[in-house]
Design a protein around this motif. Structure first.
Motif, PDB file in Angstrom:
ATOM      1  N   GLY A   1     -17.713   9.497   4.685  1.00 34.12           N
ATOM      2  CA  GLY A   1     -17.104   9.026   5.271  1.00 34.12           C
ATOM      3  C   GLY A   1     -17.495   7.425   5.685  1.00 34.12           C
ATOM      4  O   GLY A   1     -16.083   6.737   5.407  1.00 34.12           O
ATOM      5  N   ILE A   2     -18.360   6.971   4.527  1.00 34.04           N
ATOM      6  CA  ILE A   2     -18.174   5.689   4.375  1.00 34.04           C
ATOM      7  C   ILE A   2     -17.301   4.993   2.986  1.00 34.04           C
ATOM      8  O   ILE A   2     -16.265   4.087   3.955  1.00 34.04           O
ATOM      9  N   HIS A   3     -17.135   5.889   2.194  1.00 32.37           N
ATOM     10  CA  HIS A   3     -16.232   5.885   1.451  1.00 32.37           C
ATOM     11  C   HIS A   3     -15.297   5.537   2.076  1.00 32.37           C
ATOM     12  O   HIS A   3     -13.593   4.399   1.625  1.00 32.37           O
ATOM     13  N   ASN A   4     -14.018   6.147   2.805  1.00 33.18           N
ATOM     14  CA  ASN A   4     -13.229   6.511   3.580  1.00 33.18           C
ATOM     15  C   ASN A   4     -12.889   4.780   4.000  1.00 33.18           C
ATOM     16  O   ASN A   4     -11.749   4.516   4.885  1.00 33.18           O
ATOM     17  N   GLU A   5     -13.489   4.610   5.080  1.00 34.76           N
ATOM     18  CA  GLU A   5     -13.749   3.722   5.519  1.00 34.76           C
ATOM     19  C   GLU A   5     -13.421   1.992   5.021  1.00 34.76           C
ATOM     20  O   GLU A   5     -12.856   1.421   5.284  1.00 34.76           O
ATOM     21  N   VAL A   6     -13.934   2.671   3.954  1.00 32.36           N
ATOM     22  CA  VAL A   6     -14.238   1.505   2.730  1.00 32.36           C
ATOM     23  C   VAL A   6     -12.357   1.065   2.138  1.00 32.36           C
ATOM     24  O   VAL A   6     -11.641  -0.291   2.483  1.00 32.36           O
ATOM     25  N   MET A   7     -12.008   1.940   1.488  1.00 31.84           N
ATOM     26  CA  MET A   7     -10.964   2.811   2.357  1.00 31.84           C
ATOM     27  C   MET A   7      -9.730   1.626   2.629  1.00 31.84           C
ATOM     28  O   MET A   7      -8.574   0.871   2.448  1.00 31.84           O
ATOM     29  N   ARG A   8     -10.333   2.072   3.700  1.00 35.12           N
ATOM     30  CA  ARG A   8      -9.505   1.758   5.268  1.00 35.12           C
ATOM     31  C   ARG A   8      -9.206   0.019   5.519  1.00 35.12           C
ATOM     32  O   ARG A   8      -8.450  -0.550   5.777  1.00 35.12           O
ATOM     33  N   GLN A   9     -10.751  -0.323   5.124  1.00 37.61           N
ATOM     34  CA  GLN A   9     -10.878  -1.676   4.880  1.00 37.61           C
ATOM     35  C   GLN A   9      -9.871  -2.410   4.426  1.00 37.61           C
ATOM     36  O   GLN A   9      -9.146  -3.059   4.559  1.00 37.61           O
ATOM     37  N   MET A  10     -10.159  -1.815   3.268  1.00 37.29           N
ATOM     38  CA  MET A  10      -8.582  -2.706   1.640  1.00 37.29           C
ATOM     39  C   MET A  10      -7.960  -2.832   2.246  1.00 37.29           C
ATOM     40  O   MET A  10      -6.818  -3.660   1.975  1.00 37.29           O
ATOM     41  N   LYS A  11      -7.038  -1.213   2.531  1.00 36.19           N
ATOM     42  CA  LYS A  11      -5.823  -1.656   2.728  1.00 36.19           C
ATOM     43  C   LYS A  11      -5.299  -2.135   3.658  1.00 36.19           C
ATOM     44  O   LYS A  11      -4.327  -2.244   3.823  1.00 36.19           O
ATOM     45  N   TYR A  12      -6.201  -2.782   4.989  1.00 30.31           N
ATOM     46  CA  TYR A  12      -6.032  -3.477   6.227  1.00 30.31           C
ATOM     47  C   TYR A  12      -5.299  -4.737   6.221  1.00 30.31           C
ATOM     48  O   TYR A  12      -4.636  -5.157   6.477  1.00 30.31           O
ATOM     49  N   TYR A  13      -6.647  -5.213   4.974  1.00 26.98           N
ATOM     50  CA  TYR A  13      -6.085  -6.299   4.911  1.00 26.98           C
ATOM     51  C   TYR A  13      -4.756  -7.066   4.039  1.00 26.98           C
ATOM     52  O   TYR A  13      -4.724  -7.917   3.593  1.00 26.98           O
ATOM     53  N   LEU A  14      -4.985  -5.210   2.991  1.00 24.23           N
ATOM     54  CA  LEU A  14      -3.489  -5.773   1.967  1.00 24.23           C
ATOM     55  C   LEU A  14      -2.078  -5.477   2.679  1.00 24.23           C
ATOM     56  O   LEU A  14      -1.124  -6.487   2.661  1.00 24.23           O
ATOM     57  N   ASP A  15      -2.027  -5.281   3.797  1.00 23.52           N
ATOM     58  CA  ASP A  15      -1.241  -5.446   4.515  1.00 23.52           C
ATOM     59  C   ASP A  15      -1.336  -5.710   5.590  1.00 23.52           C
ATOM     60  O   ASP A  15       0.070  -6.632   5.762  1.00 23.52           O
ATOM     61  N   MET A  16      -2.168  -6.570   5.587  1.00 25.72           N
ATOM     62  CA  MET A  16      -2.339  -7.942   6.602  1.00 25.72           C
ATOM     63  C   MET A  16      -1.479  -9.026   5.919  1.00 25.72           C
ATOM     64  O   MET A  16      -1.166 -10.589   6.452  1.00 25.72           O
ATOM     65  N   ALA A  17      -1.866  -9.541   4.585  1.00 23.15           N
ATOM     66  CA  ALA A  17      -1.345 -10.332   3.229  1.00 23.15           C
ATOM     67  C   ALA A  17       0.339  -9.777   3.258  1.00 23.15           C
ATOM     68  O   ALA A  17      -0.010 -10.914   1.939  1.00 23.15           O
ATOM     69  N   SER A  18      -0.323  -8.676   3.842  1.00 23.57           N
ATOM     70  CA  SER A  18       1.699  -8.935   2.681  1.00 23.57           C
ATOM     71  C   SER A  18       2.627 -10.132   3.033  1.00 23.57           C
ATOM     72  O   SER A  18       3.534 -10.391   4.858  1.00 23.57           O
ATOM     73  N   GLY A  19       3.761  -9.730   2.645  1.00 22.14           N
ATOM     74  CA  GLY A  19       4.390 -11.272   2.472  1.00 22.14           C
ATOM     75  C   GLY A  19       4.373 -12.482   1.985  1.00 22.14           C
ATOM     76  O   GLY A  19       4.343 -13.503   2.077  1.00 22.14           O
TER      77      GLY A  19
END
Length: 257
Positions: A78-96
């Motif tokens: 559960g915690i690891h899934n949230e870690v991965m969600r946050q990592m992907k969120y910031y990668l998505d925010m920084a896209s471009g």
């Protein structure tokens, strides 16, 4: 010394996390590494301010993914899934906006220490997932070597090379953190063994024991020797300092080498 690829990363949690970036070019920096920690985290409210800075300056932006409470080798699903969600969120925010994102490898939790092979595999698979997600956004994942602290991956060159080999993605590389390497007494070894994998560098000083993040020249690293050893390096050099004044000190030191 050519300082055209010099970036500044703020380790400090500041009340106004971004406006100071407008002064970086005046100090002598050509890039900014935005750290996804505390008040510096990207969100829907501040992303336009970052875009405005990039549109009105010539700064090159890179990103440091979050690391506080983030474990690529975590075995609590559960915690690891949230870690991965946050990592992907910031990668998505920084896209471009960025072409490179720095990532810390995982570490052994108390349970992970009982099943280290499983923790290692989760670490590798997690980095693979982030590489695949980042590749769709044109971003390189640059895994950073770690300082001399217990139970964390990536402290020695051979282990860093193992991580990169097992991740086996075209958009994975290494961030050489020179200060971290110095706490292990392995600065020269990291350059010798890993040079071909290094896409990015963090530079700060210490006395060879603790990760002090001192301005260059205030610790035990032989910077003249180090800079000579990386003469063919084409990526960014990022000073990780606690204040703009320390950033100025680093530039002054480099100019006087």
């Amino acid at each position: 010394m050519n300082l055209r690829n010099l970036s500044y990363s703020s380790r400090a949690a500041v009340e106004d996390p971004f406006n100071w970036a407008y002064s970086l070019e005046d100090i002598g920096y050509t890039g900014w590494e935005i750290v996804q920690e505390g008040s510096q985290c990207l969100n829907d409210e501040n992303i336009q301010q970052v875009r405005d800075i990039l549109e009105t300056t010539n700064l090159t932006l890179t990103m440091h993914l979050p690391f506080s409470d983030m474990n690529m080798a975590g075995l609590n699903s559960g915690i690891h899934n949230e870690v991965m969600r946050q990592m992907k969120y910031y990668l998505d925010m920084a896209s471009g906006l960025v072409e490179l994102a720095v990532l810390h490898p995982g570490y052994l939790s108390p349970y992970g220490g009982q099943v280290p092979d499983k923790a290692w595999q989760v670490n590798i698979e997690s980095i693979q997932q982030l590489c695949d997600f980042a590749e769709e956004r044109g971003i390189i994942i640059a895994v950073e070597n770690m300082p001399d602290i217990p139970k964390i991956y990536g402290k020695i060159p051979d282990e860093m090379l193992d991580i990169l080999e097992q991740v086996d993605r075209d958009n994975v590389g290494m961030t050489l953190d020179v200060g971290h390497a110095n706490t292990m007494g392995r600065v020269d070894e990291f350059v010798e063994k890993c040079f071909g994998k290094i896409k990015h560098m963090h530079i700060h000083d210490n006395h060879g024991v603790h990760d002090e993040h001192l301005p260059l020249g205030q610790g035990s690293i032989d910077w003249k020797k180090f800079m000579g050893s990386i003469s063919g390096y084409k990526g960014r050099l990022v000073t990780e300092m606690g204040s703009l004044d320390e950033g100025r000190q680093c530039i002054g030191f480099l100019k006087n080498l």
